[in-house]
Design a protein around this motif. Structure first.
Motif, PDB file in Angstrom:
ATOM      1  N   PHE A 163       1.006  -1.160   0.070  1.00  0.00           N
ATOM      2  CA  PHE A 163       0.189  -0.129   0.049  1.00  0.00           C
ATOM      3  C   PHE A 163       1.040   1.237   0.104  1.00  0.00           C
ATOM      4  N   TYR A 172      -8.681   1.939   5.186  1.00  0.00           N
ATOM      5  CA  TYR A 172      -8.940   0.621   4.601  1.00  0.00           C
ATOM      6  C   TYR A 172     -10.415  -0.020   4.556  1.00  0.00           C
ATOM      7  N   TYR A 215      -6.895   4.891  -4.939  1.00  0.00           N
ATOM      8  CA  TYR A 215      -6.719   3.897  -4.007  1.00  0.00           C
ATOM      9  C   TYR A 215      -5.902   2.640  -4.449  1.00  0.00           C
ATOM     10  N   CYS A 232      -7.222   0.507   0.196  1.00  0.00           N
ATOM     11  CA  CYS A 232      -6.705   1.344   0.852  1.00  0.00           C
ATOM     12  C   CYS A 232      -6.475   2.478  -0.046  1.00  0.00           C
ATOM     13  N   ILE A 274      -5.060  -0.496  10.574  1.00  0.00           N
ATOM     14  CA  ILE A 274      -4.961  -1.983   9.985  1.00  0.00           C
ATOM     15  C   ILE A 274      -5.172  -2.881  10.841  1.00  0.00           C
TER      16      ILE A 274
END
Length: 526
Positions: A163, A172, A215, A232, A274
Protein backbone atom coordinates in the motif's frame (compact mmCIF):
# COMPACT_ATOMS: atom_id res chain seq x y z
CA UNK A 1 9.22 -6.50 -25.40
CA UNK A 2 12.39 -4.76 -24.18
CA UNK A 3 14.35 -1.52 -24.63
CA UNK A 4 18.05 -1.49 -25.60
CA UNK A 5 20.75 1.18 -25.78
CA UNK A 6 23.92 0.88 -27.89
CA UNK A 7 27.00 2.76 -26.63
CA UNK A 8 30.07 2.97 -28.91
CA UNK A 9 32.33 5.83 -29.86
CA UNK A 10 32.58 4.56 -33.45
CA UNK A 11 29.66 6.04 -35.41
CA UNK A 12 29.82 3.40 -38.16
CA UNK A 13 29.55 0.61 -35.58
CA UNK A 14 26.57 2.24 -33.87
CA UNK A 15 24.69 2.90 -37.07
CA UNK A 16 25.46 -0.54 -38.46
CA UNK A 17 24.11 -2.24 -35.33
CA UNK A 18 20.95 -0.10 -35.34
CA UNK A 19 20.29 -0.74 -39.03
CA UNK A 20 21.32 -4.35 -39.67
CA UNK A 21 20.26 -6.27 -36.56
CA UNK A 22 16.55 -7.44 -36.67
CA UNK A 23 15.78 -6.00 -33.24
CA UNK A 24 12.00 -6.35 -33.36
CA UNK A 25 12.17 -10.08 -34.12
CA UNK A 26 14.47 -10.47 -31.12
CA UNK A 27 11.92 -8.92 -28.76
CA UNK A 28 13.40 -5.39 -28.76
CA UNK A 29 10.85 -2.68 -29.55
CA UNK A 30 12.93 0.42 -28.73
CA UNK A 31 16.60 1.02 -29.66
CA UNK A 32 18.70 4.13 -29.03
CA UNK A 33 22.40 4.78 -29.47
CA UNK A 34 24.99 7.07 -27.90
CA UNK A 35 28.61 7.91 -28.75
CA UNK A 36 29.93 8.43 -25.22
CA UNK A 37 29.36 7.57 -21.58
CA UNK A 38 27.86 10.94 -20.56
CA UNK A 39 25.56 10.98 -23.61
CA UNK A 40 24.46 7.42 -22.81
CA UNK A 41 23.71 8.28 -19.15
CA UNK A 42 21.41 11.10 -20.27
CA UNK A 43 19.63 8.78 -22.75
CA UNK A 44 19.34 6.01 -20.16
CA UNK A 45 17.75 8.38 -17.63
CA UNK A 46 15.12 9.16 -20.24
CA UNK A 47 14.40 5.72 -21.77
CA UNK A 48 15.40 3.42 -18.87
CA UNK A 49 16.76 0.57 -21.02
CA UNK A 50 16.43 -3.09 -20.11
CA UNK A 51 19.61 -4.06 -22.00
CA UNK A 52 22.92 -2.24 -22.47
CA UNK A 53 25.16 -3.09 -25.45
CA UNK A 54 28.38 -1.20 -24.84
CA UNK A 55 31.92 -0.97 -26.10
CA UNK A 56 34.52 -1.04 -23.32
CA UNK A 57 37.32 1.15 -24.65
CA UNK A 58 35.96 4.65 -25.25
CA UNK A 59 37.60 8.07 -24.75
CA UNK A 60 36.73 9.88 -21.54
CA UNK A 61 34.33 7.61 -19.64
CA UNK A 62 35.00 4.02 -20.72
CA UNK A 63 32.37 1.26 -20.87
CA UNK A 64 33.21 -0.15 -17.42
CA UNK A 65 32.88 3.26 -15.75
CA UNK A 66 29.67 4.00 -17.60
CA UNK A 67 28.15 0.60 -16.70
CA UNK A 68 29.14 1.06 -13.06
CA UNK A 69 27.27 4.38 -12.90
CA UNK A 70 24.30 2.91 -14.79
CA UNK A 71 24.05 0.09 -12.25
CA UNK A 72 23.38 2.66 -9.50
CA UNK A 73 20.30 3.89 -11.39
CA UNK A 74 19.15 0.70 -13.13
CA UNK A 75 20.42 -2.24 -11.06
CA UNK A 76 18.49 -4.82 -13.11
CA UNK A 77 19.70 -3.66 -16.55
CA UNK A 78 21.32 -6.51 -18.51
CA UNK A 79 24.82 -5.71 -19.81
CA UNK A 80 26.47 -7.05 -22.97
CA UNK A 81 30.05 -5.80 -23.43
CA UNK A 82 31.85 -5.45 -26.77
CA UNK A 83 35.64 -5.23 -26.88
CA UNK A 84 38.52 -5.69 -29.26
CA UNK A 85 40.73 -6.59 -26.30
CA UNK A 86 40.72 -9.72 -24.16
CA UNK A 87 42.11 -7.87 -21.15
CA UNK A 88 41.87 -9.77 -17.85
CA UNK A 89 41.11 -6.60 -15.89
CA UNK A 90 38.24 -5.79 -18.20
CA UNK A 91 36.97 -9.35 -17.86
CA UNK A 92 37.14 -9.13 -14.06
CA UNK A 93 35.23 -5.82 -14.13
CA UNK A 94 32.60 -7.33 -16.43
CA UNK A 95 32.11 -10.23 -14.03
CA UNK A 96 31.82 -7.82 -11.08
CA UNK A 97 29.15 -5.87 -12.98
CA UNK A 98 27.29 -9.15 -13.69
CA UNK A 99 27.55 -8.75 -17.46
CA UNK A 100 25.54 -11.45 -19.24
CA UNK A 101 27.83 -11.60 -22.30
CA UNK A 102 31.32 -10.44 -23.31
CA UNK A 103 31.70 -10.39 -27.11
CA UNK A 104 34.92 -9.66 -28.96
CA UNK A 105 35.25 -7.28 -31.89
CA UNK A 106 35.00 -7.39 -34.82
CA UNK A 107 31.37 -8.23 -34.12
CA UNK A 108 30.12 -11.62 -35.28
CA UNK A 109 26.51 -10.94 -36.31
CA UNK A 110 25.04 -14.42 -35.55
CA UNK A 111 26.87 -14.47 -32.21
CA UNK A 112 25.47 -11.05 -31.29
CA UNK A 113 21.94 -12.07 -32.32
CA UNK A 114 22.18 -15.21 -30.18
CA UNK A 115 23.45 -13.20 -27.19
CA UNK A 116 20.64 -10.64 -27.47
CA UNK A 117 17.98 -13.35 -27.86
CA UNK A 118 19.26 -15.19 -24.76
CA UNK A 119 19.28 -11.92 -22.82
CA UNK A 120 15.70 -11.06 -23.85
CA UNK A 121 14.56 -14.57 -22.84
CA UNK A 122 16.30 -14.24 -19.46
CA UNK A 123 14.66 -10.83 -18.97
CA UNK A 124 11.21 -12.22 -19.77
CA UNK A 125 11.70 -15.08 -17.29
CA UNK A 126 12.78 -12.65 -14.58
CA UNK A 127 9.71 -10.52 -15.20
CA UNK A 128 7.41 -13.53 -14.89
CA UNK A 129 9.17 -14.63 -11.70
CA UNK A 130 9.00 -11.11 -10.26
CA UNK A 131 5.30 -10.81 -11.11
CA UNK A 132 4.57 -14.19 -9.53
CA UNK A 133 6.58 -13.26 -6.45
CA UNK A 134 4.75 -9.93 -6.18
CA UNK A 135 1.36 -11.67 -6.48
CA UNK A 136 2.33 -14.22 -3.82
CA UNK A 137 3.44 -11.50 -1.38
CA UNK A 138 0.25 -9.51 -1.92
CA UNK A 139 -2.02 -12.54 -1.67
CA UNK A 140 -0.36 -13.73 1.53
CA UNK A 141 -0.84 -10.27 3.05
CA UNK A 142 -4.48 -10.15 1.92
CA UNK A 143 -5.14 -13.47 3.68
CA UNK A 144 -3.03 -12.67 6.76
CA UNK A 145 -5.09 -9.52 7.36
CA UNK A 146 -8.30 -11.55 7.80
CA UNK A 147 -6.89 -14.23 10.11
CA UNK A 148 -8.00 -14.05 13.73
CA UNK A 149 -4.63 -14.04 15.49
CA UNK A 150 -2.53 -12.03 13.04
CA UNK A 151 -0.45 -9.23 14.59
CA UNK A 152 -0.63 -6.28 12.14
CA UNK A 153 2.59 -4.85 13.61
CA UNK A 154 4.42 -7.88 12.30
CA UNK A 155 3.15 -7.14 8.80
CA UNK A 156 4.48 -3.58 8.63
CA UNK A 157 6.94 -4.24 5.81
CA UNK A 158 4.42 -6.17 3.70
CA UNK A 159 1.78 -3.47 4.25
CA UNK A 160 4.24 -0.77 3.16
CA UNK A 161 5.16 -2.88 0.11
CA UNK A 162 1.52 -3.35 -0.92
CA UNK A 163 0.00 0.00 0.00
CA UNK A 164 2.99 2.34 0.18
CA UNK A 165 3.93 4.62 3.06
CA UNK A 166 1.01 5.36 5.44
CA UNK A 167 -0.65 8.65 4.48
CA UNK A 168 -2.62 11.08 6.66
CA UNK A 169 -6.28 10.31 6.08
CA UNK A 170 -5.51 6.85 4.70
CA UNK A 171 -8.26 4.30 5.30
CA UNK A 172 -8.90 0.62 4.62
CA UNK A 173 -11.99 -1.21 3.36
CA UNK A 174 -12.29 -5.03 3.16
CA UNK A 175 -14.60 -6.72 0.68
CA UNK A 176 -15.46 -10.27 -0.37
CA UNK A 177 -16.21 -11.23 -3.96
CA UNK A 178 -18.19 -14.42 -4.55
CA UNK A 179 -17.74 -16.00 -7.99
CA UNK A 180 -20.04 -18.72 -9.35
CA UNK A 181 -18.94 -20.17 -12.68
CA UNK A 182 -21.85 -21.64 -14.64
CA UNK A 183 -21.78 -24.54 -17.05
CA UNK A 184 -23.90 -24.70 -20.20
CA UNK A 185 -27.49 -25.53 -19.40
CA UNK A 186 -26.66 -26.17 -15.76
CA UNK A 187 -29.34 -26.00 -13.12
CA UNK A 188 -29.12 -23.53 -10.27
CA UNK A 189 -27.19 -25.95 -8.06
CA UNK A 190 -24.69 -26.89 -10.79
CA UNK A 191 -22.29 -24.01 -10.25
CA UNK A 192 -18.56 -24.44 -10.20
CA UNK A 193 -15.91 -22.88 -8.03
CA UNK A 194 -12.75 -21.18 -9.23
CA UNK A 195 -10.40 -23.66 -10.89
CA UNK A 196 -6.76 -22.88 -10.11
CA UNK A 197 -6.13 -22.28 -13.81
CA UNK A 198 -8.66 -19.44 -13.66
CA UNK A 199 -7.09 -17.61 -10.74
CA UNK A 200 -4.52 -15.56 -12.63
CA UNK A 201 -6.93 -14.28 -15.33
CA UNK A 202 -9.47 -13.49 -12.59
CA UNK A 203 -6.81 -11.62 -10.60
CA UNK A 204 -5.88 -9.58 -13.68
CA UNK A 205 -9.55 -8.80 -14.34
CA UNK A 206 -9.96 -7.59 -10.73
CA UNK A 207 -6.85 -5.42 -11.03
CA UNK A 208 -8.19 -3.83 -14.21
CA UNK A 209 -11.78 -3.38 -13.03
CA UNK A 210 -10.81 -1.80 -9.70
CA UNK A 211 -7.63 -0.02 -10.77
CA UNK A 212 -7.76 3.62 -9.64
CA UNK A 213 -5.35 6.46 -8.88
CA UNK A 214 -7.43 7.15 -5.75
CA UNK A 215 -6.73 3.89 -3.95
CA UNK A 216 -4.68 0.69 -4.06
CA UNK A 217 -5.91 -2.86 -3.59
CA UNK A 218 -4.63 -6.38 -2.91
CA UNK A 219 -6.35 -9.67 -3.72
CA UNK A 220 -6.40 -13.06 -1.98
CA UNK A 221 -8.28 -16.26 -2.90
CA UNK A 222 -9.99 -17.50 0.27
CA UNK A 223 -11.32 -20.72 -1.30
CA UNK A 224 -12.59 -21.89 -4.68
CA UNK A 225 -15.55 -19.50 -4.61
CA UNK A 226 -14.55 -16.43 -2.57
CA UNK A 227 -11.94 -13.71 -3.05
CA UNK A 228 -10.99 -11.06 -0.48
CA UNK A 229 -10.10 -7.60 -1.84
CA UNK A 230 -8.61 -5.00 0.50
CA UNK A 231 -8.72 -1.36 -0.59
CA UNK A 232 -6.55 1.43 0.81
CA UNK A 233 -6.76 5.15 -0.02
CA UNK A 234 -7.09 8.62 1.43
CA UNK A 235 -10.65 9.14 2.63
CA UNK A 236 -11.91 5.89 1.07
CA UNK A 237 -15.24 4.58 2.38
CA UNK A 238 -17.36 1.51 1.68
CA UNK A 239 -19.25 3.59 -0.91
CA UNK A 240 -16.16 4.80 -2.77
CA UNK A 241 -16.02 1.84 -5.16
CA UNK A 242 -17.43 2.67 -8.61
CA UNK A 243 -20.94 1.16 -9.02
CA UNK A 244 -20.22 0.02 -12.59
CA UNK A 245 -17.05 -1.85 -11.62
CA UNK A 246 -18.85 -5.13 -10.86
CA UNK A 247 -20.51 -5.19 -14.28
CA UNK A 248 -17.16 -4.54 -15.99
CA UNK A 249 -15.53 -7.24 -13.88
CA UNK A 250 -18.21 -9.77 -14.82
CA UNK A 251 -17.66 -9.10 -18.55
CA UNK A 252 -13.85 -9.29 -18.15
CA UNK A 253 -13.93 -12.60 -16.26
CA UNK A 254 -16.36 -14.16 -18.76
CA UNK A 255 -14.12 -13.09 -21.63
CA UNK A 256 -11.00 -14.39 -19.87
CA UNK A 257 -12.29 -17.86 -18.93
CA UNK A 258 -14.88 -18.43 -21.67
CA UNK A 259 -17.80 -19.15 -19.32
CA UNK A 260 -20.70 -17.23 -17.78
CA UNK A 261 -20.28 -16.16 -14.17
CA UNK A 262 -22.45 -14.75 -11.42
CA UNK A 263 -20.78 -12.31 -9.03
CA UNK A 264 -21.74 -10.84 -5.70
CA UNK A 265 -19.68 -8.43 -3.61
CA UNK A 266 -20.03 -7.78 0.10
CA UNK A 267 -18.30 -4.60 1.30
CA UNK A 268 -17.33 -3.96 4.93
CA UNK A 269 -16.97 -0.69 6.82
CA UNK A 270 -14.09 1.77 6.51
CA UNK A 271 -11.33 2.03 9.13
CA UNK A 272 -8.13 4.02 9.55
CA UNK A 273 -6.44 1.25 11.55
CA UNK A 274 -4.84 -1.80 10.01
CA UNK A 275 -5.68 -3.68 13.22
CA UNK A 276 -9.40 -3.22 12.44
CA UNK A 277 -9.27 -4.61 8.89
CA UNK A 278 -10.46 -7.99 10.17
CA UNK A 279 -13.56 -6.29 11.63
CA UNK A 280 -14.19 -4.73 8.20
CA UNK A 281 -13.84 -8.21 6.69
CA UNK A 282 -16.40 -9.63 9.15
CA UNK A 283 -18.81 -6.87 8.13
CA UNK A 284 -18.20 -7.85 4.48
CA UNK A 285 -19.13 -11.44 5.41
CA UNK A 286 -22.42 -10.18 6.84
CA UNK A 287 -23.09 -8.13 3.72
CA UNK A 288 -22.32 -11.15 1.54
CA UNK A 289 -25.26 -12.97 3.15
CA UNK A 290 -27.60 -10.63 1.27
CA UNK A 291 -26.83 -12.50 -1.94
CA UNK A 292 -29.24 -15.18 -0.73
CA UNK A 293 -32.03 -12.61 -0.46
CA UNK A 294 -31.37 -10.35 -3.46
CA UNK A 295 -29.78 -12.68 -6.03
CA UNK A 296 -26.44 -12.39 -7.89
CA UNK A 297 -24.55 -9.60 -9.68
CA UNK A 298 -25.00 -6.94 -7.04
CA UNK A 299 -22.92 -5.11 -4.44
CA UNK A 300 -24.08 -5.17 -0.81
CA UNK A 301 -22.66 -2.61 1.64
CA UNK A 302 -22.66 -3.49 5.32
CA UNK A 303 -25.15 -1.60 7.45
CA UNK A 304 -25.68 -1.85 11.18
CA UNK A 305 -29.01 -3.57 11.95
CA UNK A 306 -31.69 -1.10 12.96
CA UNK A 307 -32.44 -1.32 16.68
CA UNK A 308 -36.20 -0.94 16.18
CA UNK A 309 -36.58 -3.68 13.54
CA UNK A 310 -39.52 -5.91 14.62
CA UNK A 311 -38.79 -9.66 14.85
CA UNK A 312 -39.93 -11.94 12.07
CA UNK A 313 -40.66 -15.38 13.57
CA UNK A 314 -40.04 -18.31 11.26
CA UNK A 315 -42.28 -20.89 12.89
CA UNK A 316 -44.85 -23.49 11.83
CA UNK A 317 -47.75 -21.09 12.39
CA UNK A 318 -46.79 -19.26 9.19
CA UNK A 319 -47.31 -22.50 7.23
CA UNK A 320 -50.89 -23.10 8.41
CA UNK A 321 -52.59 -21.08 5.61
CA UNK A 322 -50.42 -22.92 3.07
CA UNK A 323 -51.38 -26.33 4.50
CA UNK A 324 -55.07 -25.36 4.49
CA UNK A 325 -54.93 -24.34 0.82
CA UNK A 326 -53.32 -27.70 -0.05
CA UNK A 327 -56.08 -29.70 1.58
CA UNK A 328 -58.66 -27.47 -0.12
CA UNK A 329 -56.95 -28.31 -3.47
CA UNK A 330 -56.65 -24.55 -4.03
CA UNK A 331 -53.53 -24.27 -6.19
CA UNK A 332 -53.78 -20.50 -6.68
CA UNK A 333 -54.08 -19.84 -2.95
CA UNK A 334 -51.13 -22.14 -2.15
CA UNK A 335 -48.95 -20.37 -4.72
CA UNK A 336 -50.03 -16.93 -3.48
CA UNK A 337 -49.09 -17.87 0.07
CA UNK A 338 -45.64 -19.03 -1.05
CA UNK A 339 -45.06 -15.83 -3.04
CA UNK A 340 -46.18 -13.67 -0.11
CA UNK A 341 -43.77 -15.44 2.27
CA UNK A 342 -40.97 -15.07 -0.27
CA UNK A 343 -41.63 -11.34 -0.72
CA UNK A 344 -41.75 -10.70 3.03
CA UNK A 345 -38.57 -12.65 3.81
CA UNK A 346 -36.70 -11.11 0.87
CA UNK A 347 -36.99 -7.75 2.66
CA UNK A 348 -35.42 -9.18 5.83
CA UNK A 349 -31.74 -9.85 5.01
CA UNK A 350 -31.06 -9.74 8.74
CA UNK A 351 -32.62 -13.23 9.07
CA UNK A 352 -30.15 -16.13 9.35
CA UNK A 353 -29.91 -17.88 5.98
CA UNK A 354 -29.86 -21.34 7.57
CA UNK A 355 -33.14 -20.71 9.36
CA UNK A 356 -34.78 -19.39 6.19
CA UNK A 357 -33.71 -22.51 4.27
CA UNK A 358 -35.03 -24.75 7.06
CA UNK A 359 -38.33 -22.87 7.10
CA UNK A 360 -38.93 -23.38 3.38
CA UNK A 361 -37.76 -26.98 3.62
CA UNK A 362 -40.54 -27.41 6.17
CA UNK A 363 -42.96 -26.24 3.47
CA UNK A 364 -41.54 -28.89 1.13
CA UNK A 365 -42.04 -31.56 3.82
CA UNK A 366 -45.68 -30.51 4.23
CA UNK A 367 -46.10 -30.83 0.46
CA UNK A 368 -44.52 -34.29 0.59
CA UNK A 369 -46.91 -35.35 3.35
CA UNK A 370 -49.91 -34.06 1.37
CA UNK A 371 -48.81 -35.95 -1.76
CA UNK A 372 -48.15 -39.15 0.21
CA UNK A 373 -51.61 -38.95 1.80
CA UNK A 374 -53.11 -39.03 -1.70
CA UNK A 375 -50.71 -41.76 -2.90
CA UNK A 376 -49.11 -39.40 -5.41
CA UNK A 377 -45.29 -39.33 -5.44
CA UNK A 378 -43.98 -35.78 -5.44
CA UNK A 379 -40.90 -36.66 -7.50
CA UNK A 380 -40.29 -38.99 -10.38
CA UNK A 381 -37.76 -41.78 -9.76
CA UNK A 382 -34.96 -39.94 -11.56
CA UNK A 383 -35.60 -36.92 -9.32
CA UNK A 384 -35.47 -38.72 -5.97
CA UNK A 385 -31.83 -37.76 -5.51
CA UNK A 386 -32.99 -34.15 -5.41
CA UNK A 387 -33.61 -34.41 -1.69
CA UNK A 388 -32.63 -32.43 1.35
CA UNK A 389 -28.98 -31.81 0.43
CA UNK A 390 -29.87 -30.59 -3.04
CA UNK A 391 -32.58 -28.32 -1.66
CA UNK A 392 -30.13 -26.76 0.79
CA UNK A 393 -27.66 -26.14 -2.05
CA UNK A 394 -30.06 -23.94 -3.99
CA UNK A 395 -28.14 -20.66 -4.34
CA UNK A 396 -30.71 -18.09 -3.26
CA UNK A 397 -34.24 -17.31 -2.17
CA UNK A 398 -35.46 -16.87 -5.75
CA UNK A 399 -34.27 -20.37 -6.65
CA UNK A 400 -36.07 -21.83 -3.61
CA UNK A 401 -39.24 -19.98 -4.62
CA UNK A 402 -39.01 -21.33 -8.20
CA UNK A 403 -38.42 -24.88 -7.02
CA UNK A 404 -41.35 -24.79 -4.58
CA UNK A 405 -43.67 -23.22 -7.17
CA UNK A 406 -42.83 -26.04 -9.56
CA UNK A 407 -43.38 -28.72 -6.95
CA UNK A 408 -46.65 -27.27 -5.63
CA UNK A 409 -48.12 -27.09 -9.13
CA UNK A 410 -46.93 -30.63 -9.93
CA UNK A 411 -48.28 -32.14 -6.71
CA UNK A 412 -51.70 -30.51 -6.89
CA UNK A 413 -52.12 -31.20 -10.61
CA UNK A 414 -51.30 -34.89 -10.08
CA UNK A 415 -53.67 -35.21 -7.14
CA UNK A 416 -56.42 -33.48 -9.11
CA UNK A 417 -55.68 -35.65 -12.17
CA UNK A 418 -55.98 -38.73 -10.02
CA UNK A 419 -59.27 -37.54 -8.53
CA UNK A 420 -60.69 -36.49 -11.91
CA UNK A 421 -59.57 -39.49 -13.95
CA UNK A 422 -59.76 -42.24 -11.40
CA UNK A 423 -57.20 -44.58 -9.90
CA UNK A 424 -56.59 -46.67 -13.02
CA UNK A 425 -56.03 -43.75 -15.41
CA UNK A 426 -53.72 -42.10 -12.93
CA UNK A 427 -51.78 -45.37 -12.58
CA UNK A 428 -51.42 -45.54 -16.39
CA UNK A 429 -50.12 -41.95 -16.51
CA UNK A 430 -47.74 -42.60 -13.66
CA UNK A 431 -46.36 -45.72 -15.34
CA UNK A 432 -45.78 -43.77 -18.56
CA UNK A 433 -43.97 -40.98 -16.64
CA UNK A 434 -41.66 -43.57 -15.10
CA UNK A 435 -40.99 -45.62 -18.26
CA UNK A 436 -41.28 -43.18 -21.19
CA UNK A 437 -37.55 -43.59 -21.96
CA UNK A 438 -37.85 -47.36 -22.55
CA UNK A 439 -38.01 -48.57 -26.15
CA UNK A 440 -40.14 -51.53 -25.07
CA UNK A 441 -42.88 -49.44 -23.43
CA UNK A 442 -46.21 -50.93 -24.56
CA UNK A 443 -49.86 -51.27 -23.59
CA UNK A 444 -49.40 -55.00 -22.97
CA UNK A 445 -46.53 -54.40 -20.55
CA UNK A 446 -48.58 -51.71 -18.77
CA UNK A 447 -51.59 -54.02 -18.47
CA UNK A 448 -49.42 -56.80 -17.06
CA UNK A 449 -47.92 -54.43 -14.49
CA UNK A 450 -51.35 -53.10 -13.41
CA UNK A 451 -53.07 -56.55 -13.45
CA UNK A 452 -55.65 -55.32 -15.98
CA UNK A 453 -56.47 -56.34 -19.53
CA UNK A 454 -55.12 -54.26 -22.45
CA UNK A 455 -58.67 -53.77 -23.77
CA UNK A 456 -59.91 -52.36 -20.44
CA UNK A 457 -56.88 -50.07 -20.17
CA UNK A 458 -57.44 -48.59 -23.63
CA UNK A 459 -61.19 -48.14 -23.07
CA UNK A 460 -61.04 -46.51 -19.63
CA UNK A 461 -58.16 -44.20 -20.67
CA UNK A 462 -60.02 -43.05 -23.79
CA UNK A 463 -63.24 -42.49 -21.84
CA UNK A 464 -61.52 -40.38 -19.14
CA UNK A 465 -59.01 -38.39 -21.21
CA UNK A 466 -60.44 -38.32 -24.72
CA UNK A 467 -57.22 -39.65 -26.24
CA UNK A 468 -55.47 -42.99 -26.72
CA UNK A 469 -52.70 -44.34 -24.53
CA UNK A 470 -50.27 -44.30 -27.48
CA UNK A 471 -51.10 -40.66 -28.11
CA UNK A 472 -50.36 -39.85 -24.47
CA UNK A 473 -47.05 -41.75 -24.63
CA UNK A 474 -46.03 -39.70 -27.66
CA UNK A 475 -47.02 -36.43 -25.94
CA UNK A 476 -44.98 -37.28 -22.82
CA UNK A 477 -41.97 -38.28 -24.89
CA UNK A 478 -42.10 -35.12 -27.02
CA UNK A 479 -42.38 -32.92 -23.91
CA UNK A 480 -39.36 -34.67 -22.38
CA UNK A 481 -37.52 -34.26 -25.68
CA UNK A 482 -38.15 -30.51 -25.51
CA UNK A 483 -36.61 -30.42 -22.04
CA UNK A 484 -33.48 -32.19 -23.30
CA UNK A 485 -33.24 -29.91 -26.34
CA UNK A 486 -33.32 -26.87 -24.05
CA UNK A 487 -30.52 -28.40 -21.97
CA UNK A 488 -27.19 -27.51 -23.58
CA UNK A 489 -25.51 -30.53 -21.99
CA UNK A 490 -27.47 -33.10 -24.06
CA UNK A 491 -26.30 -33.74 -27.62
CA UNK A 492 -28.96 -33.52 -30.31
CA UNK A 493 -28.06 -37.03 -31.51
CA UNK A 494 -28.75 -38.48 -28.02
CA UNK A 495 -32.21 -37.01 -27.49
CA UNK A 496 -34.20 -39.63 -29.44
CA UNK A 497 -32.78 -42.59 -27.48
CA UNK A 498 -33.30 -40.77 -24.18
CA UNK A 499 -37.04 -40.55 -24.84
CA UNK A 500 -37.51 -44.12 -26.04
CA UNK A 501 -37.00 -43.91 -29.82
CA UNK A 502 -34.23 -46.01 -31.31
CA UNK A 503 -34.89 -44.60 -34.79
CA UNK A 504 -33.77 -40.97 -35.00
CA UNK A 505 -35.69 -40.53 -38.27
CA UNK A 506 -38.95 -41.76 -36.72
CA UNK A 507 -38.41 -39.45 -33.74
CA UNK A 508 -37.75 -36.45 -36.03
CA UNK A 509 -40.97 -37.09 -37.99
CA UNK A 510 -43.05 -37.37 -34.81
CA UNK A 511 -41.44 -34.28 -33.29
CA UNK A 512 -42.19 -32.18 -36.36
CA UNK A 513 -45.74 -33.50 -36.53
CA UNK A 514 -46.35 -32.52 -32.88
CA UNK A 515 -44.51 -29.18 -32.80
CA UNK A 516 -44.26 -27.96 -36.39
CA UNK A 517 -40.45 -27.89 -36.12
CA UNK A 518 -37.78 -30.51 -36.46
CA UNK A 519 -35.57 -31.01 -33.35
CA UNK A 520 -32.63 -28.95 -34.65
CA UNK A 521 -34.92 -26.00 -35.49
CA UNK A 522 -36.49 -26.20 -32.03
CA UNK A 523 -33.05 -26.25 -30.37
CA UNK A 524 -31.85 -23.20 -32.34
CA UNK A 525 -34.84 -21.16 -31.16
CA UNK A 526 -34.11 -21.73 -27.47
Amino acid sequence: MAKLIIVDDEKSTREGLVQYIPWNSLGIDEVESAGSGPEALAAAARMRPDILLSDIRMPGMNGIEFATRLRLVLPDCKIIFLSGYADKEYLKSAIRLRAVHYLEKPINRPELIRAVRETVDALALERITAAESDAIIREKLALDLIREHTDPAGLAQQIKYAFGEPQPGGRYVASILRIDIQTDGAADIDRHGIDRNYREPIRRAIDEAFGSPLYRHIVGFIDNRHVVIHFCGIGITSRSLPPAALGRLKAMIEAAIGAEVDLFMGVGGSTDRISEVRASYEHAESALQRRFFTGPNQVAIYEEPAADTPPYPLDDSRLLPFISSLHAFDTDQALRHLVRLHDEIRLRPDLPVGRVRTFFYGMLLELDAFAAKHSVPLAEPNELAYARDAFFRLPDLAAIRSELLRRIEAALSRVQAKNNNGQHVYAIMQYIREHYHEDGLSINRMAEHLYLTPTYLCRIFKEKTGKTINRHITEVRIEKAKEYLKDGRVKLSDVSSRVGYQSANHFTKLFKKMTGLNPSEFKERQ
